[in-house]
Design an enzyme around this catalytic site. Sequence first.
Site, PDB file in Angstrom:
ATOM      1  N   ASP A  92       8.688   0.717 -11.775  1.00  0.00           N
ATOM      2  CA  ASP A  92       7.869   1.862 -11.365  1.00  0.00           C
ATOM      3  C   ASP A  92       8.792   2.903 -10.760  1.00  0.00           C
ATOM      4  OD1 ASP A  92       5.667   0.463 -12.165  1.00  0.00           O
ATOM      5  OD2 ASP A  92       4.714   0.365 -10.195  1.00  0.00           O
ATOM      6  N   HIS A 143       2.139   6.467 -15.291  1.00  0.00           N
ATOM      7  CA  HIS A 143       1.858   6.128 -13.893  1.00  0.00           C
ATOM      8  C   HIS A 143       1.063   7.267 -13.239  1.00  0.00           C
ATOM      9  CE1 HIS A 143       2.277   3.202 -10.813  1.00  0.00           C
ATOM     10  NE2 HIS A 143       3.210   3.786 -10.092  1.00  0.00           N
ATOM     11  N   HIS A 240      11.175  -1.794  -8.447  1.00  0.00           N
ATOM     12  CA  HIS A 240      11.161  -0.346  -8.231  1.00  0.00           C
ATOM     13  C   HIS A 240      12.560   0.223  -8.469  1.00  0.00           C
ATOM     14  CE1 HIS A 240       7.249  -1.180  -6.407  1.00  0.00           C
ATOM     15  NE2 HIS A 240       6.993   0.095  -6.610  1.00  0.00           N
TER      16      HIS A 240
END
Length: 272
Positions: A92, A143, A240
């Site tokens: 992400d 996202h 991440h």
Amino acid sequence: MRNMIKKQPVRNIMIMVLLIAILSFTIIQNQQEKLINTNVGTVNTKKIEWGIKRNDNHEQPDVGSENRKVLEENNGIALGNSESKAIYLTFDEGYEAGYTSQILETLKENDVKATFFLTAHYINTQEELVKQMIDEGHIIGNHTVNHKSMPSLTAEEIKKEVMDLHQSVYEKFGYEMKYIRPPKGEFSEKTLQVTNSLGYKTVMWSFAYEDWNEEKQPDEEKAKEKILKNLHNGEIMLLHGNSKTNTDILDSVIKEAKNMGYEFKSLDEFEM
């Protein structure tokens, strides 16, 4: 004058055809919007906050039977085949913290394809990196534009958050996104049905840990131990991209996982 008279009916016909096309498009668009609003009008709008209970023993974790049921009934995924030693690596990224180039280099050296779930800010400020992701065979996931919790939005607001980014990525890179990760790990039956209607598959995860805080990065050895202890069949791993720890340990994590018999696969190869 005679030629002008002959051309006038042709011009009128062309104008009429154009008006009919515009009207037809408007009607179809309105019908689609009504369908979205109608379909979600009777479904559960309760917010689901995704969470997992890790096992630390290479067995699939508990992701919550009810939450998983809602997700999978609406074309979403969180866990793959329990008999397959496959890992689906995902990142992400809401902004660039300076580590993605190294992450991409590590993935390339280890012949691993990952999925990067990106926000509008990332798309708009890191076009070269996004292009590199696509060119090197990675998947770009949605996202959303502003990383808002989708259960707090109307169906029309969800559509805008998803499709504005979809359109932007298509215009910049000629790339059609098809996977979405709900911001903050929050969704509802309603949001799943809306994103489904937009052609998206929701992708949650079966492993994640506290790696996103740049001011409080986990110890490298402890982070690596946690990741490796929790490897499991059909794993969707969430890391991440703004984590220095993840960046520095990624190469050894991939190599050790492969030595343990796991295979890194693309979401396009996902097996239930």
